[in-house]
Scaffold this motif. Sequence first.
Motif, short mmCIF file in Angstrom:
data_model
loop_
_atom_site.label_atom_id
_atom_site.label_comp_id
_atom_site.label_asym_id
_atom_site.label_seq_id
_atom_site.Cartn_x
_atom_site.Cartn_y
_atom_site.Cartn_z
N ALA A 146 40.00 37.01 30.24
CA ALA A 146 40.18 37.07 28.80
C ALA A 146 39.17 36.18 28.07
O ALA A 146 38.71 36.52 26.97
CB ALA A 146 41.61 36.65 28.44
N SER A 147 38.82 35.06 28.69
CA SER A 147 37.87 34.13 28.06
C SER A 147 36.51 34.79 27.84
O SER A 147 35.82 34.52 26.86
CB SER A 147 37.71 32.86 28.90
OG SER A 147 37.38 33.17 30.24
N ASN A 148 36.11 35.70 28.76
CA ASN A 148 34.85 36.43 28.59
C ASN A 148 34.87 37.26 27.32
O ASN A 148 33.91 37.30 26.55
CB ASN A 148 34.58 37.36 29.78
CG ASN A 148 34.30 36.61 31.07
OD1 ASN A 148 34.01 35.42 31.06
ND2 ASN A 148 34.40 37.30 32.18
N VAL A 149 35.99 37.95 27.13
CA VAL A 149 36.13 38.81 25.94
C VAL A 149 36.10 37.97 24.67
O VAL A 149 35.45 38.34 23.68
CB VAL A 149 37.43 39.63 26.02
CG1 VAL A 149 37.64 40.46 24.75
CG2 VAL A 149 37.42 40.54 27.24
N ILE A 150 36.77 36.83 24.70
CA ILE A 150 36.77 35.93 23.53
C ILE A 150 35.34 35.50 23.20
O ILE A 150 34.91 35.53 22.04
CB ILE A 150 37.66 34.70 23.80
CG1 ILE A 150 39.13 35.11 23.88
CG2 ILE A 150 37.47 33.64 22.71
CD1 ILE A 150 40.06 34.02 24.37
N ILE A 151 34.59 35.11 24.21
CA ILE A 151 33.21 34.64 24.01
C ILE A 151 32.34 35.76 23.45
O ILE A 151 31.61 35.58 22.47
CB ILE A 151 32.62 34.10 25.33
CG1 ILE A 151 33.31 32.79 25.71
CG2 ILE A 151 31.11 33.89 25.22
CD1 ILE A 151 33.03 32.33 27.14
N ILE A 152 32.41 36.93 24.05
CA ILE A 152 31.53 38.04 23.65
C ILE A 152 31.90 38.57 22.27
O ILE A 152 31.02 38.85 21.44
CB ILE A 152 31.58 39.15 24.73
CG1 ILE A 152 30.89 38.64 26.00
CG2 ILE A 152 30.89 40.42 24.24
CD1 ILE A 152 31.10 39.50 27.21
N GLN A 153 33.20 38.71 22.00
CA GLN A 153 33.63 39.17 20.67
C GLN A 153 33.16 38.20 19.58
O GLN A 153 32.68 38.60 18.53
CB GLN A 153 35.14 39.32 20.64
CG GLN A 153 35.70 40.45 21.48
CD GLN A 153 35.83 41.74 20.69
OE1 GLN A 153 35.65 42.83 21.20
NE2 GLN A 153 36.12 41.62 19.43
N ASN A 154 33.34 36.89 19.86
CA ASN A 154 32.92 35.88 18.87
C ASN A 154 31.41 35.86 18.69
O ASN A 154 30.92 35.69 17.57
CB ASN A 154 33.40 34.48 19.32
CG ASN A 154 34.78 34.15 18.81
OD1 ASN A 154 34.95 33.76 17.66
ND2 ASN A 154 35.78 34.34 19.65
N ALA A 155 30.67 36.04 19.78
CA ALA A 155 29.22 36.04 19.69
C ALA A 155 28.72 37.23 18.87
O ALA A 155 27.77 37.10 18.08
CB ALA A 155 28.61 36.07 21.09
N GLU A 156 29.34 38.38 19.04
CA GLU A 156 28.94 39.57 18.28
C GLU A 156 29.29 39.42 16.81
O GLU A 156 28.55 39.87 15.93
CB GLU A 156 29.60 40.81 18.88
CG GLU A 156 29.05 41.18 20.26
CD GLU A 156 29.68 42.44 20.82
OE1 GLU A 156 30.63 42.97 20.20
OE2 GLU A 156 29.22 42.91 21.88
N ARG A 157 30.43 38.78 16.54
CA ARG A 157 30.89 38.66 15.16
C ARG A 157 30.16 37.55 14.40
O ARG A 157 29.81 37.71 13.24
CB ARG A 157 32.40 38.38 15.15
CG ARG A 157 33.05 38.47 13.76
CD ARG A 157 34.56 38.38 13.90
NE ARG A 157 34.98 37.06 14.35
CZ ARG A 157 35.29 36.06 13.53
NH1 ARG A 157 35.22 36.22 12.22
NH2 ARG A 157 35.68 34.91 14.00
N LYS A 158 29.93 36.42 15.08
CA LYS A 158 29.38 35.26 14.39
C LYS A 158 27.88 35.09 14.56
O LYS A 158 27.22 34.54 13.69
CB LYS A 158 30.09 33.98 14.87
CG LYS A 158 31.58 33.96 14.54
CD LYS A 158 32.25 32.71 15.09
CE LYS A 158 33.73 32.69 14.72
NZ LYS A 158 34.45 31.52 15.25
N GLY A 159 27.36 35.54 15.69
CA GLY A 159 25.94 35.32 15.96
C GLY A 159 25.13 36.59 16.08
O GLY A 159 23.92 36.54 16.32
N ASN A 160 25.81 37.73 15.94
CA ASN A 160 25.14 39.03 16.09
C ASN A 160 24.39 39.12 17.41
O ASN A 160 23.29 39.67 17.50
CB ASN A 160 24.19 39.27 14.91
CG ASN A 160 23.83 40.74 14.75
OD1 ASN A 160 24.60 41.62 15.12
ND2 ASN A 160 22.65 41.00 14.21
N VAL A 161 25.01 38.54 18.46
CA VAL A 161 24.43 38.54 19.80
C VAL A 161 25.33 39.38 20.70
O VAL A 161 26.53 39.12 20.80
CB VAL A 161 24.31 37.11 20.37
CG1 VAL A 161 23.73 37.16 21.78
CG2 VAL A 161 23.46 36.24 19.47
#
Length: 411
Positions: free
Chosen positions: A369-384
């Motif tokens: 689940a931590s992977n999903v949290i990291i990737i979702q946040n990166a796409e939303r906040k850093g456009n990465v």
Amino acid sequence: MIIPVAILAIVFLLTAVRQVGNIRLEIWQIMSLGALMVLLTNQISINNAVDAVNIDVMLFLFGMFTIGQALEMSGYLSHLSYRFFKNAGSIDAVILYILFGMGFASAFLMNDTLAIIGTPVVLLLAKEHRIEPKLLLMALAFAVTTGSVISPIGNPQNLLIALGSDMNNPFLTFIQQLLLPTAINLFIAYLFLKISYREHFTSSSLNHTKQPITDARLAGLSRISLGLVMLLVCIKIMVALSGLQFDIKLTYIAMISALPILLLSKRRKDVLKSMDWHTLIFFVAMFILMESVWDTGFFQNAINSSGVDITATSVILPISIFLSQFISNVPLVALYMPILSHAHVTTGGLLALAAGSTIAGNLSILGAASNVIIIQNAERKGNVSLGFIEFARVGIPLTITQVFVYWLFLS
């Protein structure tokens, strides 16, 4: 019976490609589509779908997301980042600080907590020093997954193993037998990242800039909330070590700690509006889909009919890693624990289950689940955007190597 398994396979495929025609799909949308499909095909009833959603997990994430968002909005998270990384004068040092600092912190503050707090930190580091953000995101993902192995409260599946077995003094047992192999595996993660992203490991020195606090009042409340998290976790650890039959649930820790922000901040609406609701939707959908898959008995029957010694460390490790990709690590532990207990598994076997079901998160994006949290946040906040294939390219050989290390120490 096989329809939910087929839908899960489709979810994996879409997560890997993330593209249907000209439509770019986000992970939460893909998982929501999977949950909708099992509901529309009557593979799970509405009542069972509602019951499948783990309210404790949802409240824990809500509380921690609230604290993480307030820390970021106030500028206090950037301030903490500077204090932690100011002596990291090279990219190698930054990676090692992330792996060992956030890795060991995740063992006591829980991996999802560090994923929430750590993502904006590494995105800021990437922007400030022009470091490849995917490198830092991968380091964070491997850190919080691997580091959380060493503690019974590092992640939900470890807690389930500690509480659901007759293990004496779980904190001491986990640390004694898993600390050294985990430290080795964190360094191995550094080596894999160094090899896979060698073109991004430049020799230039890094000078960190102290970031200003932009909202002193919100920063003060955020600091109180963060202090409450650490205090309550320490109390939880001391209660566990004392042997008292009393537990402070992680849900209570998260929600109590979020109260200063929710009750006293004038910017509570801004905090809630900016929070990562998409990841919360992902978890609701995941619980529904995984419950539907669980109800088929497909994977349970596969284990029971395998004909192998299910209590052997060499069997527990690969089974827990493989099945965690399909039914998630917490349901996997809930499935495997009764089977192992009935077969009189040793403490080493239980620790192998903890290690295997946890480092399963290093294999693929959906492994933790931590992977999903990291990737979702990166796409939303850093456009990465960190893709399924890119993650697996490093994660698969890393996980195989880490499994070997744990097998050497536990077998």
